[in-house]
Design a protein around this motif. Sequence first.
Motif, short mmCIF file in Angstrom:
data_model
loop_
_atom_site.label_atom_id
_atom_site.label_comp_id
_atom_site.label_asym_id
_atom_site.label_seq_id
_atom_site.Cartn_x
_atom_site.Cartn_y
_atom_site.Cartn_z
N UNK A 133 0.94 -1.26 -0.01
CA UNK A 133 0.10 -0.04 0.01
C UNK A 133 0.61 1.29 0.25
N UNK A 134 2.20 1.05 0.02
CA UNK A 134 3.17 2.34 -0.06
C UNK A 134 2.86 3.36 -1.02
N UNK A 135 2.37 2.77 -2.52
CA UNK A 135 2.34 3.79 -3.47
C UNK A 135 1.15 4.85 -3.23
N UNK A 136 -0.28 4.30 -2.72
CA UNK A 136 -1.08 5.14 -2.53
C UNK A 136 -0.85 5.69 -1.19
N UNK A 137 -0.40 5.25 -0.33
CA UNK A 137 -0.27 6.21 1.01
C UNK A 137 0.71 7.13 0.80
N UNK A 138 1.89 7.03 0.10
CA UNK A 138 2.80 8.08 -0.31
C UNK A 138 2.15 8.99 -1.22
N UNK A 139 1.34 8.49 -2.14
CA UNK A 139 1.01 9.59 -2.93
C UNK A 139 -0.29 10.32 -2.58
N UNK A 140 -1.01 9.88 -1.56
CA UNK A 140 -2.02 10.82 -0.73
C UNK A 140 -1.07 11.61 0.25
N UNK A 141 -0.08 11.33 0.74
CA UNK A 141 0.81 12.04 1.66
C UNK A 141 1.39 13.22 0.77
N UNK A 142 2.14 12.80 -0.44
CA UNK A 142 2.75 13.91 -1.15
C UNK A 142 1.76 14.62 -1.91
N UNK A 143 0.64 14.04 -2.53
CA UNK A 143 -0.38 14.84 -3.40
C UNK A 143 -1.10 15.93 -2.67
N UNK A 144 -1.60 15.49 -1.55
CA UNK A 144 -2.31 16.26 -0.54
C UNK A 144 -1.44 17.33 0.19
N UNK A 145 -0.43 16.97 0.45
CA UNK A 145 0.51 17.85 0.81
C UNK A 145 1.00 19.00 -0.31
#
Length: 504
Positions: A133-145
């Motif tokens: 799940x690291x791709x979506x989790x990092x994507x949410x962190x990076x994208x929403x940030x």
Amino acid sequence: MLKGLFSFQGRYRILHQTWFAFFLTFVCWFNFAPFATTIGKELHLAPEQIKTLGICNLALTIPARIIIGMLLDRFGPKITYTMLLMFAAVPCLATAFSQNFHHLVISRLLMGIVGAGFVVGIRMVSEWFPPKEIGIAQGIYGGWGNFGAFGAEFSLPLIAVAASFMTGGASNWRFTIALTGIVAAIYGAIYYNSVQDTPPGKVYKTPKKNGALEVTSVKSFWAMILSNFGLIFALGLLAWRLTQKNIHFFNQAQMYMIWVLLGGLFAYQTYKAWQVNKELLAGKKTYAPSQRYQFSQVALLEFTYVTNFGSELAAVSMLPAFFERTFGLEHVVAGMIAASYPFLNLISRPSGGLISDKFGSRKWTMTFISVGIAVGYLMAHSINSSWPLPLAIAATMFAAYFAQAGCGATYGIVPLIKKEATGQIAGNVGAYGNFGGVVYLTIYSLTNPSTLFATMGIAAMICACLCAFFLKEPKGSFAAAYEGESPERETQNTAHNPGTLAKE
């Protein structure tokens, strides 16, 4: 995971609190761009000086991401993010009180340190989410940030106008920029008192050696040294730019002095790298296959980040002025339109991570997205005043989607290289995003938007070819746990049992 995302409990609460910390650092980092033309008029800045300030905004993020990566691996994300958020008040207030170009250069150089906050959350998220799940989790962190760039470009002009009663009707950019730093500092205290570095029962792993990245082969050592030189080169390029006519922040003697200091910094970095890896270089130490990683893979991810995040930094910095001058718009309107680029981060970066998780190959996800970046910027290369404004916006949105999705795909791979050194690897890769921003904005300051877009498109196409031939699929890309770790019970249970986290 998507169902649990809105529970705001357990690991999802940590994710939300961490992306919001990143969001605030981005609001601070990009709080100058919406007011660039206004500040330029008020302080009588030349166009070349305004462009140079955009480069200064990125410069110190290059060494800061590496240093913060080391501090992060040693002290943990909780303390590191807290201190960075509180520090943000310093350059924000310095910018707000600036009276001339020299003041702005110093304040924006300091602001570059705040831009290094991204690295901290990469390690925090990797502690709370498994590889599958690291791709979506990092994507949410990076994208929403990263959405903080949109928050800056869209909302800060509105706040400045609302606060204009304090300045006799003029846009109150000073109050607005100062406010962003104060809010970040307050949230720093909140963050410190409400997060944990790891789930309950999980030990925070730190590198065995500090001061430089530990590599596992002699070839990787020399690749790392070359990578370090590239970052020093970017800082030397900035010093050269600040010496050119119409800017004159440095004279020739000062520029050479800075180059000597940068040479000394590179020598010190090389010495520390040798110190950490001297047993390997002397042939006294070898690594088991499970401990090895290839720095060439880190270097390739550095280049992908040049082409996606580096281009995003350049685009976000120049698009407000680009739309204002190309289509004759008011600066507030141009800023809001340009904000459509960072706005997409809300969905594009998470989608890049999600595609990387679900496509079945992180390598080919990265390759195809890089092709999309190339196509997007080569389309934007043709934009001029004869284009219908909606079509110009659509072209930049196309480029924005793939550039931001590429960021998500890149950091879907980074934490899988070597877990205990994630902070340092993320710092190196992230620093090359700023390297790209500095190089691209230097090209822009010497040429025009069309040349900038073409350069970014060609670089992305080269990157796609390199990914197709040389990028390797990381081991355990879709595993339930990182190599050497058992599946973490709390990654499944804490979302439904927040009391467990509260007891920690």
